[in-house]
Structures are given as structure tokens and as C-alpha cells.
Scaffold this motif. Structure first.
Motif, mmCIF file in Angstrom:
data_model
loop_
_atom_site.group_PDB
_atom_site.id
_atom_site.type_symbol
_atom_site.label_atom_id
_atom_site.label_comp_id
_atom_site.label_asym_id
_atom_site.label_seq_id
_atom_site.Cartn_x
_atom_site.Cartn_y
_atom_site.Cartn_z
ATOM 1 N N PRO A 132 0.831 -1.213 0.000
ATOM 2 C CA PRO A 132 0.000 0.000 0.000
ATOM 3 C C PRO A 132 0.862 1.257 0.000
ATOM 4 C CG PRO A 132 0.047 -0.979 2.188
ATOM 5 C CD PRO A 132 0.914 -1.848 1.319
ATOM 6 N N PHE A 133 0.381 2.300 -0.641
ATOM 7 C CA PHE A 133 1.124 3.571 -0.585
ATOM 8 C C PHE A 133 0.154 4.748 -0.664
ATOM 9 C CE2 PHE A 133 0.638 2.895 -5.136
ATOM 10 C CZ PHE A 133 0.337 4.170 -5.594
ATOM 11 N N TYR A 134 0.609 5.871 -0.141
ATOM 12 C CA TYR A 134 -0.060 7.159 -0.321
ATOM 13 C C TYR A 134 0.927 8.078 -1.016
ATOM 14 C CZ TYR A 134 -3.384 5.608 3.242
ATOM 15 O OH TYR A 134 -4.317 4.913 3.949
ATOM 16 N N SER A 135 0.505 8.628 -2.142
ATOM 17 C CA SER A 135 1.335 9.619 -2.799
ATOM 18 C C SER A 135 0.489 10.874 -3.002
ATOM 19 C CB SER A 135 1.853 9.063 -4.130
ATOM 20 O OG SER A 135 2.826 9.929 -4.679
ATOM 21 N N HIS A 136 1.043 11.848 -3.725
ATOM 22 C CA HIS A 136 0.285 13.074 -4.029
ATOM 23 C C HIS A 136 0.503 13.418 -5.487
ATOM 24 C CE1 HIS A 136 0.223 13.351 0.313
ATOM 25 N NE2 HIS A 136 -0.768 14.208 0.181
ATOM 26 N N CYS A 137 -0.571 13.772 -6.180
ATOM 27 C CA CYS A 137 -0.411 14.065 -7.599
ATOM 28 C C CYS A 137 0.274 15.418 -7.764
ATOM 29 C CB CYS A 137 -1.732 13.993 -8.355
ATOM 30 S SG CYS A 137 -2.742 15.448 -8.248
ATOM 31 N N GLU A 138 1.104 15.474 -8.792
ATOM 32 C CA GLU A 138 1.906 16.683 -8.981
ATOM 33 C C GLU A 138 1.091 17.822 -9.587
ATOM 34 O OE1 GLU A 138 5.114 15.224 -11.405
ATOM 35 O OE2 GLU A 138 4.100 15.753 -13.270
ATOM 36 N N HIS A 139 -0.123 17.517 -10.020
ATOM 37 C CA HIS A 139 -0.948 18.585 -10.616
ATOM 38 C C HIS A 139 -1.744 19.351 -9.567
ATOM 39 C CE1 HIS A 139 -0.702 15.471 -13.934
ATOM 40 N NE2 HIS A 139 -0.002 16.488 -14.366
ATOM 41 N N HIS A 140 -2.272 18.617 -8.587
ATOM 42 C CA HIS A 140 -3.159 19.258 -7.608
ATOM 43 C C HIS A 140 -2.658 19.122 -6.171
ATOM 44 C CE1 HIS A 140 -5.706 18.042 -11.100
ATOM 45 N NE2 HIS A 140 -6.170 19.275 -10.953
ATOM 46 N N GLN A 200 1.244 8.811 -11.706
ATOM 47 C CA GLN A 200 1.296 7.356 -11.506
ATOM 48 C C GLN A 200 2.256 6.715 -12.503
ATOM 49 O OE1 GLN A 200 -2.538 5.527 -10.815
ATOM 50 N NE2 GLN A 200 -1.773 3.553 -11.535
ATOM 51 N N GLU A 201 2.266 7.252 -13.715
ATOM 52 C CA GLU A 201 3.145 6.697 -14.753
ATOM 53 C C GLU A 201 4.615 6.851 -14.343
ATOM 54 O OE1 GLU A 201 0.605 8.781 -15.203
ATOM 55 O OE2 GLU A 201 -0.349 8.564 -17.146
ATOM 56 N N THR A 202 4.967 8.051 -13.866
ATOM 57 C CA THR A 202 6.361 8.303 -13.472
ATOM 58 C C THR A 202 6.771 7.372 -12.348
ATOM 59 O OG1 THR A 202 6.072 10.630 -14.025
ATOM 60 C CG2 THR A 202 7.970 10.088 -12.672
ATOM 61 N N MET A 203 5.898 7.269 -11.348
ATOM 62 C CA MET A 203 6.228 6.444 -10.185
ATOM 63 C C MET A 203 6.447 4.981 -10.600
ATOM 64 S SD MET A 203 4.002 6.179 -6.720
ATOM 65 C CE MET A 203 4.271 4.781 -5.640
ATOM 66 N N THR A 204 5.598 4.488 -11.485
ATOM 67 C CA THR A 204 5.717 3.098 -11.960
ATOM 68 C C THR A 204 7.060 2.888 -12.657
ATOM 69 O OG1 THR A 204 3.331 3.174 -12.336
ATOM 70 C CG2 THR A 204 4.510 1.311 -13.292
ATOM 71 N N VAL A 211 11.414 1.103 -1.586
ATOM 72 C CA VAL A 211 11.527 1.848 -2.853
ATOM 73 C C VAL A 211 10.169 2.465 -3.235
ATOM 74 C CG1 VAL A 211 11.969 1.599 -5.330
ATOM 75 C CG2 VAL A 211 13.493 0.538 -3.677
ATOM 76 N N VAL A 212 9.094 1.711 -2.976
ATOM 77 C CA VAL A 212 7.751 2.254 -3.234
ATOM 78 C C VAL A 212 7.536 3.510 -2.379
ATOM 79 C CG1 VAL A 212 5.265 1.783 -3.044
ATOM 80 C CG2 VAL A 212 6.808 0.011 -3.919
ATOM 81 N N GLU A 213 7.971 3.457 -1.122
ATOM 82 C CA GLU A 213 7.857 4.616 -0.216
ATOM 83 C C GLU A 213 8.657 5.810 -0.744
ATOM 84 O OE1 GLU A 213 6.506 5.180 3.369
ATOM 85 O OE2 GLU A 213 5.202 4.142 1.972
ATOM 86 N N ILE A 214 9.893 5.547 -1.184
ATOM 87 C CA ILE A 214 10.766 6.638 -1.633
ATOM 88 C C ILE A 214 10.133 7.410 -2.788
ATOM 89 C CG2 ILE A 214 12.952 7.100 -2.841
ATOM 90 C CD1 ILE A 214 14.216 4.939 -1.015
ATOM 91 N N TYR A 215 9.570 6.680 -3.755
ATOM 92 C CA TYR A 215 8.974 7.382 -4.895
ATOM 93 C C TYR A 215 7.549 7.842 -4.593
ATOM 94 C CZ TYR A 215 13.089 6.056 -7.425
ATOM 95 O OH TYR A 215 14.395 5.927 -7.822
ATOM 96 N N GLY A 216 6.858 7.118 -3.702
ATOM 97 C CA GLY A 216 5.488 7.517 -3.360
ATOM 98 C C GLY A 216 5.459 8.823 -2.584
ATOM 99 N N ARG A 217 6.454 9.022 -1.734
ATOM 100 C CA ARG A 217 6.434 10.224 -0.884
ATOM 101 C C ARG A 217 7.088 11.412 -1.594
ATOM 102 N NH1 ARG A 217 4.410 9.460 4.121
ATOM 103 N NH2 ARG A 217 4.051 7.304 4.729
ATOM 104 N N ARG A 218 6.632 11.602 -2.812
ATOM 105 C CA ARG A 218 7.016 12.764 -3.618
ATOM 106 C C ARG A 218 5.765 13.194 -4.381
ATOM 107 N NH1 ARG A 218 12.808 11.021 -6.434
ATOM 108 N NH2 ARG A 218 13.771 10.264 -4.524
ATOM 109 N N LEU A 219 5.844 14.325 -5.070
ATOM 110 C CA LEU A 219 4.755 14.697 -5.977
ATOM 111 C C LEU A 219 4.929 13.860 -7.228
ATOM 112 C CD1 LEU A 219 4.752 18.542 -5.452
ATOM 113 C CD2 LEU A 219 3.051 16.882 -4.655
ATOM 114 N N GLN A 220 3.852 13.225 -7.658
ATOM 115 C CA GLN A 220 4.002 12.208 -8.691
ATOM 116 C C GLN A 220 2.906 12.236 -9.743
ATOM 117 O OE1 GLN A 220 6.235 10.458 -9.561
ATOM 118 N NE2 GLN A 220 7.399 9.500 -7.936
#
Ligand SMILES: Nc1nc2c(ncn2[C@@H]2O[C@H](COP(=O)(O)OP(=O)(O)OP(=O)(O)O)[C@@H](O)[C@H]2O)c(=O)[nH]1
Ligand SMILES: [Zn+2]
Length: 204
Positions: A89-97, A135-139, A124-133
Motif C-alpha cells: 500500500p502507498f499514499y502519494s500526491h499528484c503533482e498537478h493538484h 502514476q506513470e512516473t512512479m511506476t 523503494v515504493v515509499e521513496i517514490y510515493g512520498r514525492r509529488l508524482q
């Protein structure tokens, strides 16, 4: 820090960062802009809390995937089949909003002699998830980080997520799921490997 900037262009240098005080002032501006009064009692500590919370929610900028993926081991009795960690599971934030993306990542690789500690995949999922993202970039970033550091025979990443910017606002479609995949190596060239990954991800 230079290595992080070079390999992970999303991260900035510490010296480019505004101070805690400047960040708190920015929150006060947004509170006033939203129509509230940052000097009322209930909001006095809010800028400090928001900044502290952003430190945690965006802590991925301060971490490099190579650091956690650097530690690998070989003593696995010749095991050379797929390793899949699913439902991370992860929580990220979209870079647009800057609104939450809530989802699960499924990450697999085909070892070529060396394996990773399982927790490192979730890190690694945490490292990229805890940025503005996006979904395509994070994947793509998760797949690339594992590919580059471990040199496995292949990497497969599937992310399924709900974007709150599509649910809470804008088009307001609650419950839709976005799926993104990145396949490298044998997962890209061998349809059977890719199919097995999808079947294993889907099996409950
Ligand atoms: N491809 C992609 N799009 C995303 C992601 N997260 C949010 N978006 C989309 O980014 C787009 C930004 O569109 P804009 O038209 O610039 O912004 P907007 O006016 O706020 O768009 P609406 O959300 O449609 O109101 C929207 O369509 C979002 O749904 C993501 O991870 N990947
Ligand atoms: Zn968005």
C-alpha cells in the motif's frame, strides 16, 4: 547530495530549500486565501503542523533508491524464479493538484544470481510515493531503480490507484482505479512471464 540530484532530478539541493519559517508563512497565506483567519486560536499552530506533516508526506525527496537497494545477497540455493511482492500500500500526491493518490504497488523481478531483501522493495515504493508524482512516473521509477541496481533478468511493476483529484474535485468520479505497468527484460520479451506475473498479482 550531488549523486541524488544527478540520478533523481526531482530532488533539489538543501540550499535551494526555503526555511521552515518561509514554509509556515506560505501556509498562512493559503489559509487567508481560503477565507480563514490564521490568527484565530485553532489555526495558530496549523502552519507548523502542516510543514511538519509535509516533511513526512514528502520525505521521499531526501532518500535515494540506490541506498536501500545497495544491499543484496546471493545465498538462496540457486533460486532463480520470480520474486513478487504484491499489495504494497502507498499514499502519494499528484503533482498537478497536490491531492492524495491512494493505491497498491505490485513489484516483481527475475533474479540473476542476487536477490533483494523483501522490505527493500516496499522501501523503494515509499521513496517514490512520498514525492509529488504522476502514476506513470512512479511506476517507471520503481522499475528503473530495481533494474539499475540489481541487474535482474527482468522487472515488472503494476500500480493500481485512486486519484483523489478525480474523486473529491474536478470530474468527481469516486471509485475509479487507474492501472499502470512497466515491464523490462524477460517480462517484456516473454509473454508467458508477463502473463504469470498478472495471474499471480490477481490471485487472492
Ligand atoms: N496521466 C496522469 N494524469 C493525472 C495523474 N494525476 C492527475 N492527473 C490528471 O492531470 C490532469 C490535469 O489536467 P488540467 O486540465 O491541467 O487540470 P484541471 O483543470 O485541474 O483538470 P480536471 O481535473 O479535469 O479538473 C487531470 O486530467 C488529472 O486527472 C496521473 O498520475 N497521471
Ligand atoms: Zn491531480
Amino acid at each position: 547530495m550531488d549523486a541524488i540530484v544527478k540520478n533523481f532530478p526531482q530532488t533539489n539541493r538543501d540550499s535551494d530549500r526555503p526555511s521552515q519559517q518561509e514554509a509556515e508563512e506560505a501556509v498562512r497565506v493559503l489559509l487567508r486565501w481560503a477565507g480563514d483567519d490564521p490568527t484565530r486560536e485553532g489555526l495558530l499552530e496549523t502552519p507548523a503542523r502542516v510543514v511538519k506533516s509535509y516533511r513526512e508526506l514528502f520525505s521521499g525527496y531526501d532518500m535515494a533508491a540506490e541506498d536501500v537497494l545497495g544491499r543484496t545477497f546471493e545465498e538462496v540455493a540457486g533460486y532463480d524464479d520470480m520474486v513478487l511482492v504484491k499489495d504494497i500500500p502507498f499514499y502519494s500526491h499528484c503533482e498537478h493538484h497536490m491531492v492524495p493518490i491512494i493505491g497498491k504497488a505490485h513489484v516483481a523481478y527475475m533474479p540473476d544470481g542476487r536477490v533483494l531483501g523483501l522490505s527493500k522493495i516496499a522501501r523503494v515504493v515509499e521513496i517514490y510515493g512520498r514525492r509529488l508524482q504522476t502514476q506513470e512516473t512512479m511506476t517507471a521509477q520503481i522499475a528503473r531503480a530495481i533494474d539499475d541496481t540489481l541487474n535482474p533478468r527482468g522487472v515488472a511493476v503494476l500500480i493500481e490507484a485512486e486519484h483523489m483529484c478525480m474523486a473529491m474535485r474536478g470530474v468527481q468520479k469516486q471509485g475509479s482505479t487507474t492501472l499502470t505497468t512497466t515491464f523490462t527484460g524477460t517480462f517484456k520479451t516473454e509473454p508467458a512471464d508477463q502473463a504469470r506475473f498478472m495471474t499471480m498479482v490477481r490471485s487472492r
